[in-house]
Scaffold this motif. Sequence first.
Motif, PDB file in Angstrom:
ATOM      1  N   MET A  30       0.866  -1.175   0.000  1.00  0.00           N
ATOM      2  CA  MET A  30       0.000   0.000   0.000  1.00  0.00           C
ATOM      3  C   MET A  30       0.897   1.217   0.000  1.00  0.00           C
ATOM      4  O   MET A  30       1.873   1.295   0.735  1.00  0.00           O
TER       5      MET A  30
ATOM      6  N   LYS B 192      -2.122   4.859   2.561  1.00  0.00           N
ATOM      7  CA  LYS B 192      -2.114   4.784   4.025  1.00  0.00           C
ATOM      8  C   LYS B 192      -2.711   6.058   4.632  1.00  0.00           C
ATOM      9  O   LYS B 192      -3.506   6.039   5.563  1.00  0.00           O
TER      10      LYS B 192
ATOM     11  N   VAL C 128      -6.334   6.063   4.224  1.00  0.00           N
ATOM     12  CA  VAL C 128      -7.004   5.144   5.173  1.00  0.00           C
ATOM     13  C   VAL C 128      -7.131   5.819   6.540  1.00  0.00           C
ATOM     14  O   VAL C 128      -8.166   5.751   7.189  1.00  0.00           O
TER      15      VAL C 128
ATOM     16  N   GLN D   8      -9.637   8.380   6.240  1.00  0.00           N
ATOM     17  CA  GLN D   8     -10.930   7.686   6.214  1.00  0.00           C
ATOM     18  C   GLN D   8     -11.343   7.317   7.612  1.00  0.00           C
ATOM     19  O   GLN D   8     -12.483   7.505   8.006  1.00  0.00           O
ATOM     20  N   LEU D   9     -10.393   6.824   8.341  1.00  0.00           N
ATOM     21  CA  LEU D   9     -10.688   6.387   9.701  1.00  0.00           C
ATOM     22  C   LEU D   9     -11.086   7.570  10.574  1.00  0.00           C
ATOM     23  O   LEU D   9     -12.077   7.530  11.292  1.00  0.00           O
ATOM     24  N   VAL D  10     -10.313   8.601  10.461  1.00  0.00           N
ATOM     25  CA  VAL D  10     -10.610   9.777  11.307  1.00  0.00           C
ATOM     26  C   VAL D  10     -11.975  10.348  10.986  1.00  0.00           C
ATOM     27  O   VAL D  10     -12.797  10.653  11.865  1.00  0.00           O
TER      28      VAL D  10
ATOM     29  N   SER E  41     -14.470   8.810   9.576  1.00  0.00           N
ATOM     30  CA  SER E  41     -15.527   7.879   9.983  1.00  0.00           C
ATOM     31  C   SER E  41     -15.797   7.987  11.467  1.00  0.00           C
ATOM     32  O   SER E  41     -16.948   8.005  11.914  1.00  0.00           O
ATOM     33  N   VAL E  42     -14.697   8.093  12.206  1.00  0.00           N
ATOM     34  CA  VAL E  42     -14.891   8.225  13.673  1.00  0.00           C
ATOM     35  C   VAL E  42     -15.603   9.536  13.991  1.00  0.00           C
ATOM     36  O   VAL E  42     -16.508   9.605  14.820  1.00  0.00           O
TER      37      VAL E  42
ATOM     38  N   ASP F 251      -3.024  -6.225   6.945  1.00  0.00           N
ATOM     39  CA  ASP F 251      -2.176  -5.436   7.833  1.00  0.00           C
ATOM     40  C   ASP F 251      -3.021  -4.487   8.678  1.00  0.00           C
ATOM     41  O   ASP F 251      -4.267  -4.580   8.716  1.00  0.00           O
TER      42      ASP F 251
ATOM     43  N   TYR G  53      -3.711  -1.428   8.302  1.00  0.00           N
ATOM     44  CA  TYR G  53      -4.555  -0.503   7.565  1.00  0.00           C
ATOM     45  C   TYR G  53      -5.884  -1.144   7.197  1.00  0.00           C
ATOM     46  O   TYR G  53      -6.908  -0.488   7.136  1.00  0.00           O
TER      47      TYR G  53
ATOM     48  N   LEU H 239      -7.815  -0.824  10.116  1.00  0.00           N
ATOM     49  CA  LEU H 239      -8.316   0.542  10.220  1.00  0.00           C
ATOM     50  C   LEU H 239      -9.500   0.747   9.302  1.00  0.00           C
ATOM     51  O   LEU H 239     -10.466   1.436   9.633  1.00  0.00           O
ATOM     52  N   LEU H 240      -9.461   0.179   8.136  1.00  0.00           N
ATOM     53  CA  LEU H 240     -10.582   0.298   7.215  1.00  0.00           C
ATOM     54  C   LEU H 240     -11.823  -0.372   7.792  1.00  0.00           C
ATOM     55  O   LEU H 240     -12.943   0.181   7.693  1.00  0.00           O
TER      56      LEU H 240
ATOM     57  N   SER I 142     -13.079   1.854  10.362  1.00  0.00           N
ATOM     58  CA  SER I 142     -13.732   2.988   9.721  1.00  0.00           C
ATOM     59  C   SER I 142     -15.101   2.614   9.217  1.00  0.00           C
ATOM     60  O   SER I 142     -16.085   3.353   9.385  1.00  0.00           O
ATOM     61  N   LEU I 143     -15.229   1.410   8.682  1.00  0.00           N
ATOM     62  CA  LEU I 143     -16.526   0.955   8.191  1.00  0.00           C
ATOM     63  C   LEU I 143     -17.508   0.817   9.331  1.00  0.00           C
ATOM     64  O   LEU I 143     -18.673   1.232   9.225  1.00  0.00           O
TER      65      LEU I 143
END
Lengths: 288, 44
Positions: free
Chosen positions: A1, A6, A9, A12-14, A16-17, B12, B14, B17-18, B21-22
Amino acid sequence: MSFVGKILVVVQLVLSVLFMALAGAVFAVHTNWKTKYETQTTALDGAQKDVSNMRAELDSVKQSSQKSVDDAKAQVGQLSEQVQNLTAEMAALRKKNNEDQLELQTQVALAETKAREAVFRATEADEQRAANRALQTALDEVAAKLRQNEDERFGQKVEYENLKQQYNTDLVALAYLKKIVKRHGLETDPKIVAKLAEPPPPVDGLVKDVVLDRSNSPKYVEITVGSDDGLLVGHVMDVMRTGVDGKDPQYLGKIRVIDLRPDGAVCEVLSKAKNGIIEVGDNVTTKL
Amino acid sequence: MSQRNSESAPPDIYVGLLFVSLAAVITGIIFLMLELRSYNMLFS
């Protein structure tokens, strides 16, 4: 990746949270606006109904208030008129009060004067009482004297009655005596008798007329002197004839006056001389 | 690259993390659906 993947992602995570946190926060602390809307609508309807009621009540209150205001205005008018009347009455009362005050002052002054006069009258009354006591004492004395005088008067009255009775008796006796005296041709008038007691005044006159009796001797003569010369009935005079043609004076007698006139008198012959007869023209006199 | 396409790479961090996130997105969506349901705007 790759590195960018990265990072994406992580992003995306932040995100989403964050999305989850926001959605959870909205769900956790949300306000149900619909319920609140309905509640507020219901409250609004109630408030509108209340407003209507309040408006109706307001109208009613307005009408009653208007009526009250009209009544109050009418009452104010009446009260204003009453106030004017009371003001006028108060002015009249003030005027009357002033007059009354003036009158009161006058009356107070008059009362003070009267009080002083009363004191003076009281003093005078005391003096008058003292004088009255003195007068009462004098009155008692006078009354005693009066009673004494009454007694004396009663005694004198009794004596007077006795004297009156005696007087009446004496009058009867006097009338009887006067009748006897008259019958004997004597004078009864005390004044004439008193004068007869005195000698006749010195007068001279003439024989005016001669009346003869049955024996042809003179009985009555009329002379030329009378009461104007002082003669009275009862006076005795002498008749004489003065000597004429060488003859001696001749005494002819005494006469007494029995009737009088102012300028003449009628006399009664008391005694006659033997050597002569009384004739007209002879002299009469009281000087012998 | 072609090797990576033919054989699956081990998951991994990430990927985890995905998934996280989902899960967060799904949770957020559930929260929003519940919120919308309270206004009767969902499935009405």
